[in-house]
Design a protein around this motif. Structure first.
Motif, PDB file in Angstrom:
ATOM      1  N   GLU A  93       0.817  -1.220   0.000  1.00 12.69           N
ATOM      2  CA  GLU A  93       0.000   0.000   0.000  1.00 12.69           C
ATOM      3  C   GLU A  93       0.845   1.261   0.000  1.00 12.69           C
ATOM      4  N   LYS A  94       2.162   1.088  -0.146  1.00 13.05           N
ATOM      5  CA  LYS A  94       3.046   2.257  -0.071  1.00 13.05           C
ATOM      6  C   LYS A  94       3.795   2.471  -1.379  1.00 13.05           C
ATOM      7  N   ASP A  95       4.273   3.714  -1.560  1.00 15.52           N
ATOM      8  CA  ASP A  95       5.046   4.033  -2.762  1.00 15.52           C
ATOM      9  C   ASP A  95       6.461   3.472  -2.701  1.00 15.52           C
ATOM     10  N   GLU A  96       7.021   3.427  -1.480  1.00 14.82           N
ATOM     11  CA  GLU A  96       8.435   3.057  -1.342  1.00 14.82           C
ATOM     12  C   GLU A  96       8.681   1.607  -1.766  1.00 14.82           C
ATOM     13  N   LEU A  97       9.892   1.367  -2.277  1.00 16.81           N
ATOM     14  CA  LEU A  97      10.261   0.013  -2.697  1.00 16.81           C
ATOM     15  C   LEU A  97      10.651  -0.797  -1.467  1.00 16.81           C
ATOM     16  N   ALA A  98      10.015  -1.948  -1.313  1.00 13.50           N
ATOM     17  CA  ALA A  98      10.311  -2.781  -0.138  1.00 13.50           C
ATOM     18  C   ALA A  98      10.620  -4.207  -0.571  1.00 13.50           C
ATOM     19  N   LEU A  99      11.390  -4.868   0.267  1.00  9.10           N
ATOM     20  CA  LEU A  99      11.733  -6.270   0.034  1.00  9.10           C
ATOM     21  C   LEU A  99      11.307  -7.050   1.277  1.00  9.10           C
TER      22      LEU A  99
ATOM     23  N   GLY B  52      13.207 -19.895   5.911  1.00  7.60           N
ATOM     24  CA  GLY B  52      13.038 -21.174   6.610  1.00  7.60           C
ATOM     25  C   GLY B  52      13.807 -22.187   5.785  1.00  7.60           C
ATOM     26  N   THR B  53      13.296 -23.411   5.658  1.00  9.46           N
ATOM     27  CA  THR B  53      13.965 -24.379   4.773  1.00  9.46           C
ATOM     28  C   THR B  53      13.803 -23.928   3.323  1.00  9.46           C
ATOM     29  N   ASN B  54      12.775 -23.128   3.087  1.00 13.26           N
ATOM     30  CA  ASN B  54      12.644 -22.420   1.825  1.00 13.26           C
ATOM     31  C   ASN B  54      12.757 -20.941   2.124  1.00 13.26           C
ATOM     32  N   GLY B  55      13.303 -20.191   1.184  1.00 14.23           N
ATOM     33  CA  GLY B  55      13.307 -18.742   1.365  1.00 14.23           C
ATOM     34  C   GLY B  55      12.318 -18.164   0.365  1.00 14.23           C
ATOM     35  N   GLU B  56      11.450 -17.279   0.820  1.00 17.60           N
ATOM     36  CA  GLU B  56      10.533 -16.611  -0.098  1.00 17.60           C
ATOM     37  C   GLU B  56      10.828 -15.124  -0.058  1.00 17.60           C
ATOM     38  N   MET B  57      10.909 -14.513  -1.236  1.00 19.03           N
ATOM     39  CA  MET B  57      11.214 -13.093  -1.322  1.00 19.03           C
ATOM     40  C   MET B  57      10.131 -12.399  -2.131  1.00 19.03           C
ATOM     41  N   VAL B  58       9.723 -11.221  -1.660  1.00 20.20           N
ATOM     42  CA  VAL B  58       8.751 -10.420  -2.400  1.00 20.20           C
ATOM     43  C   VAL B  58       9.318  -9.008  -2.517  1.00 20.20           C
ATOM     44  N   LEU B  59       9.310  -8.484  -3.721  1.00 15.25           N
ATOM     45  CA  LEU B  59       9.808  -7.136  -3.961  1.00 15.25           C
ATOM     46  C   LEU B  59       8.669  -6.314  -4.554  1.00 15.25           C
ATOM     47  N   GLY B  60       8.589  -5.038  -4.168  1.00 18.55           N
ATOM     48  CA  GLY B  60       7.580  -4.208  -4.828  1.00 18.55           C
ATOM     49  C   GLY B  60       7.051  -3.098  -3.960  1.00 18.55           C
ATOM     50  N   ASN B  61       5.918  -2.585  -4.371  1.00 21.52           N
ATOM     51  CA  ASN B  61       5.248  -1.496  -3.652  1.00 21.52           C
ATOM     52  C   ASN B  61       3.760  -1.565  -3.980  1.00 21.52           C
ATOM     53  N   LYS B  62       3.052  -0.442  -3.865  1.00 22.42           N
ATOM     54  CA  LYS B  62       1.593  -0.504  -4.041  1.00 22.42           C
ATOM     55  C   LYS B  62       1.191  -0.753  -5.499  1.00 22.42           C
ATOM     56  N   ASP B  63       2.102  -0.516  -6.432  1.00 21.72           N
ATOM     57  CA  ASP B  63       1.761  -0.680  -7.844  1.00 21.72           C
ATOM     58  C   ASP B  63       2.070  -2.066  -8.402  1.00 21.72           C
ATOM     59  N   TRP B  64       3.089  -2.701  -7.872  1.00 23.91           N
ATOM     60  CA  TRP B  64       3.478  -4.006  -8.412  1.00 23.91           C
ATOM     61  C   TRP B  64       4.174  -4.839  -7.351  1.00 23.91           C
ATOM     62  N   LEU B  65       4.131  -6.140  -7.537  1.00 26.37           N
ATOM     63  CA  LEU B  65       4.816  -7.050  -6.618  1.00 26.37           C
ATOM     64  C   LEU B  65       5.403  -8.194  -7.440  1.00 26.37           C
ATOM     65  N   ALA B  66       6.638  -8.557  -7.137  1.00 27.94           N
ATOM     66  CA  ALA B  66       7.254  -9.715  -7.800  1.00 27.94           C
ATOM     67  C   ALA B  66       7.808 -10.617  -6.705  1.00 27.94           C
ATOM     68  N   CYS B  67       7.763 -11.918  -6.930  1.00 26.65           N
ATOM     69  CA  CYS B  67       8.235 -12.814  -5.873  1.00 26.65           C
ATOM     70  C   CYS B  67       8.968 -14.009  -6.444  1.00 26.65           C
ATOM     71  N   CYS B  68       9.732 -14.649  -5.603  1.00 28.05           N
ATOM     72  CA  CYS B  68      10.415 -15.880  -5.990  1.00 28.05           C
ATOM     73  C   CYS B  68      10.637 -16.706  -4.728  1.00 28.05           C
ATOM     74  N   ALA B  69      11.082 -17.914  -4.929  1.00 34.37           N
ATOM     75  CA  ALA B  69      11.380 -18.781  -3.786  1.00 34.37           C
ATOM     76  C   ALA B  69      12.621 -19.581  -4.113  1.00 34.37           C
ATOM     77  N   CYS B  70      13.381 -19.917  -3.087  1.00 31.97           N
ATOM     78  CA  CYS B  70      14.554 -20.755  -3.329  1.00 31.97           C
ATOM     79  C   CYS B  70      14.660 -21.769  -2.202  1.00 31.97           C
TER      80      CYS B  70
END
Ligand code: FES
Length: 647
Positions: free
Chosen positions: A385-391, A396-414
């Motif tokens: 819900e914010k303008d700023e870029l956040a990660l 855990g045994t899997n890592g999940e990452m989400v990058l983005g802000n209120k306009d877009w979100l991208a994610c991955c897992a490893c």
């Protein structure tokens, strides 16, 4: 007689089991937990127990040396019982009470390690780390008291339509389309007349419709409760919430009973495909949830019938398992789950014991490896819900990452591997009582000073301790930038079966049979794990066209993450080199998110929007990720310009 007795020590508990049962199965039946990282496949060696009276039938194994075999050691998962025996469980084979992240803080339990693993950890107060978000109050199940005008010849609406009309007229509820179960309608006529046309209606939002779940005579609208549940691979946490005043009445956590069938999601998916495997996994987790709910209800003097809704958040596999859905396609290319978003169902359909007509919903997933725990956590962080870029990172045994802000979100897992959960590491342990969590090494003598959880005698090294240990070993020069140990006159560095190893605690000072140590192969494992986390983070940033410095907020979620020492993690090259003020601990974002979803239909809309907005990037065959991974196999990295603060 086809039964044999097994007595476990130091518990001094006996169970009669059918001949041919393994020691591991018998212990589980008794509620005694023996570590079983591989799920009983005989390959991890963590389930070692000592048969001190009687004999067992077992398979040959290279995981025990001849001296250990002479002392009576066997693998609990391989040892079948055909006569009465006595078994001693050494401390290192028993998982103690783990500190469970009930909310924003992780607090080590203070109970003795001899406690039953499935005992429920006492309430830990809510943390103050979660950024509190406010959503419009509209719970998954709402109770409304109605005083209906009795019918007359002039006002001859049916009983059910009379309720619809009153809900719309008095409370302005938008009920269309509306559904009501036949069982409810059958009882309605008598109920209204017996209670002088006073009725409490419970209604819930169910898959785009409003369902009148329940009719009760009189006014019971003050008694309406729900439970928010985080179903983690290792732990299950529940919050009992008053759905009327939005207060959290209590929180409890316990180990996920599925652990007996393997530590990680892949082992469980494999187990689910075995005969009755899925049913066993489903039963294990529903028992967990039921135990937590009944314990919370009892403590707060609440009847189970007054609990009308349960909201779960978990990774995609855990969500499949609680709903009894076959998860096998999650691990097969192209890694497709049966459902990312499942409809709201009746809790009783999967054996959750609340009001028989109460509802159960789950936070939506994005893909096989980015689940409802992540969408719920992102909801709580407010980053969407914010303008700023956040990660956002959940480790855990899997890592999940989400990058983005209120306009877009991208994610991955490893796949991070189980190293930080203490598995696959010679002296590794979970974050239990006695686990080494902090280490300081003297630069001249290489003598360490350790701090353990609960200040108990050391019994192994947990994830945060491993991060500390490697950072310290690098700082004092026991390992070089490639993570390689070199020989030294220090007695703590010696050559073991697998090459060089560093002794952290001598066995005379430990709760274990052997010295607590770290081997070269352990170090290699940890470096691969930290490299995966860093590489996935960098890949996500690169693909979206951003640099690390562009990130304005870095949220860390999850049990392991919550205890991470940020400077040491940067020294290791696990997380990006950012100023301390950019890092924010989310705590258990999964259960905090589930609580919002339980209390607000607006939050449900929001989390669906988050899930739909997230673009998932598959890293398993991604060249950038593989290149980044190779570059990250150094401490902190091959490219030191990425870590300017370490210069
Ligand atoms: Fe027995 Fe892994 S070797 S559980």
């Amino acid at each position: 007689m086809n039964k044999a007795n097994i007595t476990f020590f130091p518990d001094n508990k006996t169970i009669a089991v059918v001949k041919g049962t393994t020691i591991l199965e018998a212990a589980k039946e008794l509620g005694i937990y023996i570590q079983s990282v591989c799920g009983g496949d005989g390959v991890c060696g963590k389930c070692r127990v000592i048969v001190r009276k009687g004999t067992v039938q077992t398979e040959p194994t290279g995981l025990l040396n001849p001296e250990e075999k002479d002392e009576g050691f066997v693998l609990g998962c391989e040892a079948k019982v055909f006569e009465d025996i006595e078994v001693a469980i050494p401390p290192e084979s028993r998982a103690g009470i783990e500190s469970i992240l009930l909310d924003g803080k992780k607090t080590p339990a203070t109970s003795s390690s001899g406690l039953d693993i499935y005992s429920i950890v006492e309430t830990i107060q809510s943390g103050d780390l979660i950024e509190e978000k406010i959503f419009h109050h509209s719970p998954l199940a709402t109770k409304v008291f109605l005083k209906l005008p009795p019918p007359t010849l002039q006002d001859a609406l049916s009983d059910l339509e009379r309720i619809y009309r009153e809900l719309k007229r008095i409370h302005h509820y938008e009920l269309s389309p509306v559904q009501t179960g036949l069982a409810n309608i059958k009882k309605l006529g008598r109920l209204l007349r017996d209670h002088n046309w006073e009725v409490t209606v419970t209604f819930g939002k169910r898959n785009g419709t409003t369902e009148l779940i329940l009719f009760e005579g009189g006014n019971t609208s003050a008694k309406n409760y729900g439970v928010a549940v985080d179903i983690g691979t290792t732990t299950v946490v529940a919050h009992l919430v008053d759905l009327v005043n939005e207060q959290t009445l209590g929180t409890k956590g316990t180990f996920n009973k599925q652990i007996s069938h393997g530590d990680d999601v892949i082992t469980r998916i494999i187990f689910a495909s075995e005969k009755e495997g899925l049913a066993k996994l489903n039963l294990a987790v529903t028992e967990n949830i039921n135990n937590l709910i009944s314990s919370l209800a009892e403590e707060h003097h609440i009847k189970l019938e007054d609990i009308t809704a349960v909201m779960c958040a978990g990774n995609t596999t855990m969500t499949h398992l609680v709903l009894n859905i076959d998860p096998s396609y999650i691990r097969k290319e192209p890694y497709i789950p049966t459902a990312n978003e499942v409809p709201v169902i009746r809790a009783a359909e999967v054996g959750i014991k609340i009001h028989p007509r109460g509802l159960l919903a789950c936070a939506p997933a994005v893909s096989s490896y980015v689940g409802g725990d992540v969408t719920a956590g992102v909801l709580v962080s407010g980053m969407a819900e914010k303008d700023e870029l956040a990660l956002y990172i959940d480790m855990g045994t899997n890592g999940e990452m989400v990058l983005g802000n209120k306009d877009w979100l991208a994610c991955c897992a490893c796949s991070v591997g189980p190293a930080f959960e203490g598995s696959g590491i010679k002296s590794g342990t979970r974050a239990v009582q006695g686990a080494i969590q902090k280490i300081k090494i003297n630069k001249e003598t290489f003598e360490p000073v350790v701090e353990t959880i609960g200040h108990a005698k050391p019994r192994g090294i947990c994830g945060s301790g491993l991060v500390d240990l490697l950072a310290e070993m690098k700082r004092v020069g026991i390992i070089n930038r490639a993570g390689k140990m070199t020989e030294s006159p220090s007695p703590r560095i010696r050559t073991g079966e697998e090459g060089l190893e560093y002794v952290v605690v001598w066995k005379k000072d430990a709760e274990t049979k052997d010295d607590i140590m770290i081997t070269q192969s352990d170090i290699n494992h940890i470096i691969r794990s930290k490299a995966a986390i860093f590489a996935a983070t960098r890949t996500l940033l690169k693909k979206m066209g951003y640099r690390v410095e562009d990130v304005q907020k870095f949220y860390i979620a999850g049990g392991f993450g919550n205890f991470l020492d940020i400077p040491k993690s940067i020294e290791l090259g696990m997380i990006p080199d950012l100023p301390a003020e950019k890092f924010h601990y989310i705590g258990n974002g999964s259960v905090a998110g589930a609580r919002h979803l339980l209390l607000s239909y607006a939050a449900t809309h929001k989390v669906r929007e988050i899930a739909n907005k997230m673009t998932y990037m598959e890293l398993s065959d991604d060249n950038t990720f593989h290149e980044e991974f190779i570059s990250a196999l150094f401490l902190p990295h091959t490219d030191l310009t990425l870590f300017p603060s370490l210069k």
